[in-house]
Design an enzyme around this catalytic site. Structure first.
Site, PDB file in Angstrom:
ATOM      1  N   LYS A  11      -0.753  -4.283  -3.177  1.00 32.15           N
ATOM      2  CA  LYS A  11      -2.053  -3.691  -2.830  1.00 32.15           C
ATOM      3  C   LYS A  11      -2.120  -2.289  -3.440  1.00 32.15           C
ATOM      4  O   LYS A  11      -1.600  -1.335  -2.882  1.00 32.15           O
ATOM      5  CB  LYS A  11      -2.247  -3.610  -1.317  1.00 32.15           C
ATOM      6  CG  LYS A  11      -3.604  -3.009  -0.946  1.00 32.15           C
ATOM      7  CD  LYS A  11      -3.741  -2.815   0.555  1.00 32.15           C
ATOM      8  CE  LYS A  11      -5.077  -2.146   0.890  1.00 32.15           C
ATOM      9  NZ  LYS A  11      -5.167  -0.766   0.350  1.00 32.15           N
ATOM     10  N   ASP A  30      10.164   5.366 -10.315  1.00 32.50           N
ATOM     11  CA  ASP A  30       9.765   5.952 -11.590  1.00 32.50           C
ATOM     12  C   ASP A  30      10.442   7.296 -11.848  1.00 32.50           C
ATOM     13  O   ASP A  30      10.752   7.634 -12.989  1.00 32.50           O
ATOM     14  CB  ASP A  30       8.242   6.137 -11.634  1.00 32.50           C
ATOM     15  CG  ASP A  30       7.516   4.863 -12.043  1.00 32.50           C
ATOM     16  OD1 ASP A  30       8.186   3.825 -12.186  1.00 32.50           O
ATOM     17  OD2 ASP A  30       6.284   4.917 -12.209  1.00 32.50           O
ATOM     18  N   SER A  77       0.818  -1.206   0.000  1.00 29.20           N
ATOM     19  CA  SER A  77       0.000   0.000   0.000  1.00 29.20           C
ATOM     20  C   SER A  77       0.861   1.270   0.000  1.00 29.20           C
ATOM     21  O   SER A  77       1.536   1.564  -0.977  1.00 29.20           O
ATOM     22  CB  SER A  77      -0.949  -0.046   1.205  1.00 29.20           C
ATOM     23  OG  SER A  77      -1.911   0.967   1.141  1.00 29.20           O
TER      24      SER A  77
END
Length: 445
Positions: free
Chosen positions: A318, A304, A293
Site C-alpha cells: 500500500k 534503502d 503503509s
C-alpha cells in the site's frame, strides 16, 4: 463550510463554469459533465419518487458519494460522524471491540491484521481471513461500517465469528468476548544480547514509545547489546508522521520518504533530523504480507539507507497517501492524494517491499500454503509506475535448504516463532565483538 450535499450537487457548478470557460474544448467537456450530473439527478429523483419503499434522501446521497469514491481506489471514502469518531479512537490508541483491522473486498469482510494481545489475536484469527457471519448472520452484502458496528459493543458481551480461511478445508468458528481495546503500539523485550522491538501499529504514541524502547533496552542489556530487531509483521500502518519519527530514531541523516501528488512539482520530502539512538548497532527489520503503509515506509527507508537488513516475506504494497479533508462539523473525506516513494525512488504501491532475506514462517504450518492477499489483489487499486527490474539473481523455484525444518521439528527445539528466532540469531552474529589478535594467539597455544 457548506455541507457535503451542497458541495457535491450545487457547489460544483460555479467551479466548472470558471474552469471550462477559456477554450471551446474545455467548454465541451464542461457541457458533457453537466449532462452526466443531470443524469445523476434524474436517477436520484426517480428512485426517490418510484422505489418500492420510501427511502431517506440522506441515505441516497451518501450512497452516491460512496459509490463515486469506491470507483477510485480501495482507500478513498466518505466519513460520517461515526466514521470520524472511529478513526479518531484508533489513531488515539483506544477503542472498544475485538482488535481487528478489516477491509472490504468485493462485498466480503477481509482481515488485514489482528492487533496484538486482543481477543481476536488470542483466538487465532489471522491476516487474510474472511469473516462471513457474525452471530450466525450472513455478512455478504453488508457495508464495512455495518460489519464493524456489529463487532463492536459493550465490553464483556459475547460474539461469534465465522471465518473462511484460504486453504482451510472448512469454515472456522470463534467465540469471543468484547473488550476495551487499549492499543499498546510498541512492546519490547531482551533476547540475550539482542533487543526486540515489536511495533503493532502507528498511532499517536508510536514514535515516543519506540524511542523509549531503545532507551530501556540499552539500559537492560548494557554496553554489550549486539543490535535490534524491529518487528513490523502484521502491522497495518497508521499515521505518516509516526512512521517518520520511528525511522528517524535509527538514522543519522538522509531522506526517509517522499510523497508525490498529481503534478510533477507536487513533491514533499521528509528527512532524518536526530541522531541514531542505537549508536549504529546492527538492525534487522521483520516484515510479512500484513505489513502495510507506514510499516512499509519504515522498512523501505532503512533498507534503502543501508541501515537495516529486511527479513521475512514481501509486504502488502500500500503505497498511497490519504488526506483527511473536513467537509462539515461532523463529516469529512478521506481522499488518496499522493503516492509515496522510498529514498531510492521506489514506489511501494502494488509491489511492496521485497526482503533482503526471504524467510518463511515455518512454525505456522497453515501459513506456508495459504494464499497471500495484498494491495494488488484489491479491486480498483492504484497502478504503480513500472520500472525496469534490476534484480541480478533469478529465483530457481527450488526450496531453500535453510528452511526445510517442519513445525514439529522446530517445536522440539523450543522455537515457536521461526522468523523472529532467525532474526535474533542474525543480529547476534552481526553484533558479535571481534576477537583481539592477542586473544586469538593465546587460544591457539
Amino acid at each position: 463550510m457548506k455541507p457535503i450535499v451542497h458541495t457535491f450537487l450545487a457547489g460544483t457548478a460555479g467551479a466548472l463554469l470558471a474552469i471550462t470557460a477559456p477554450t471551446a474544448v474545455n467548454a465541451a467537456r464542461g457541457n458533457e459533465t453537466w449532462r452526466e450530473l443531470d443524469t445523476l439527478m434524474d436517477v436520484f429523483l426517480k428512485v426517490r419518487e418510484s422505489y418500492v419503499d420510501q427511502v431517506d434522501d440522506k441515505k441516497l446521497i451518501e450512497g452516491a458519494i460512496n459509490g463515486m469514491l469506491a470507483s477510485l481506489d480501495p482507500h478513498s471514502s466518505y466519513l460520517d460522524a461515526r466514521d470520524s469518531e472511529n478513526m479518531r479512537s484508533q489513531t488515539d490508541g483506544e477503542y472498544g471491540g475485538l482488535g481487528l483491522t478489516v477491509s472490504s473486498d468485493e462485498g466480503a469482510v477481509r482481515v488485514v491484521s489482528p492487533t496484538d494481545d486482543t481477543p481476536a489475536a488470542r483466538a487465532g484469527i489471522k491476516s487474510g481471513d474472511f469473516i462471513t457471519h457474525i452471530d450466525d448472520q450472513l455478512l455478504y452484502g453488508s457495508t464495512l461500517n455495518e460489519a464493524v458496528d456489529k463487532m463492536r459493543g459493550t465490553p464483556g458481551t459475547k460474539i461469534k465469528l465465522t471465518v473462511v480461511r484460504p486453504g482451510a478445508p472448512k469454515p472456522l468458528t470463534f467465540d469471543l468476548t468484547r473488550e476495551v481495546i487499549k492499543v499498546r503500539p510498541v512492546r519490547w523485550e531482551a533476547k540475550g544480547n539482542v533487543g526486540v522491538i515489536r511495533i503493532a501499529s502507528f498511532n499517536r504514541q508510536t514514535g515516543e514509545a519506540t524511542r523509549q524502547a531503545v532507551t530501556e533496552l540499552s539500559k537492560k542489556i548494557g554496553p554489550d547489546v549486539a543490535g535490534y530487531v524491529i518487528d513490523l509483521r502484521s502491522n497495518p500502518g497508521g499515521l505518516l508522521d509516526q512512521a517518520i519519527e520511528v525511522t528517524d530514531a535509527f538514522l543519522e541523516r538522509g531522506e526517509i520518504v517522499s510523497q508525490r501528488g498529481r503534478t510533477k512539482d507536487d513533491i514533499e520530502r521528509y528527512y532524518a533530523r536526530a541522531d541514531d539512538l542505537t549508536g549504529g548497532k546492527p538492525i534487522v527489520v521483520l516484515v510479512d504480507e500484513g505489513s502495510a503503509s507506514a510499516a512499509e515506509i519504515v522498512a523501505g527507508a532503512l533498507q534503502d539507507q543501508k541501515r537495516a537488513i529486511v527479513l521475512g516475506q514481501r509486504t502488502f504494497g500500500k503505497g498511497s497517501v490519504q488526506t483527511l479533508i473536513p467537509l462539515s462539523a461532523d463529516s469529512g473525506l478521506r481522499l488518496t492524494t499522493a503516492r509515496y516513494y522510498t529514498p531510492s525512488g521506489r514506489s511501494v504501491q502494488e509491489a511492496g517491499i521485497d526482503p533482503d532475506i526471504k524467510v518463511p514462517q515455518l512454525t505456522d504450518g497453515s501459513r506456508i500454503d495459504r494464499p497471500r492477499l495484498r494491495e494488488a489483489d484489491l479491486r480498483n487499486h492504484l497502478i504503480a509506475e513500472k520500472k525496469a527490474d534490476d534484480k541480478l539473481i533469478e529465483d530457481d523455484g527450488k526450496p531453500d535448504p535453510r528452511f526445510r525444518m517442519t513445525a514439529d521439528e522446530l517445536k522440539k527445539q523450543g522455537i515457536t516463532d521461526f522468523q523472529l528466532d532467525y532474526a535474533v540469531k542474525l543480529v547476534s552474529r552481526l553484533g558479535a565483538k571481534p576477537v583481539a589478535p592477542a586473544q586469538v594467539a593465546s587460544s591457539n597455544k
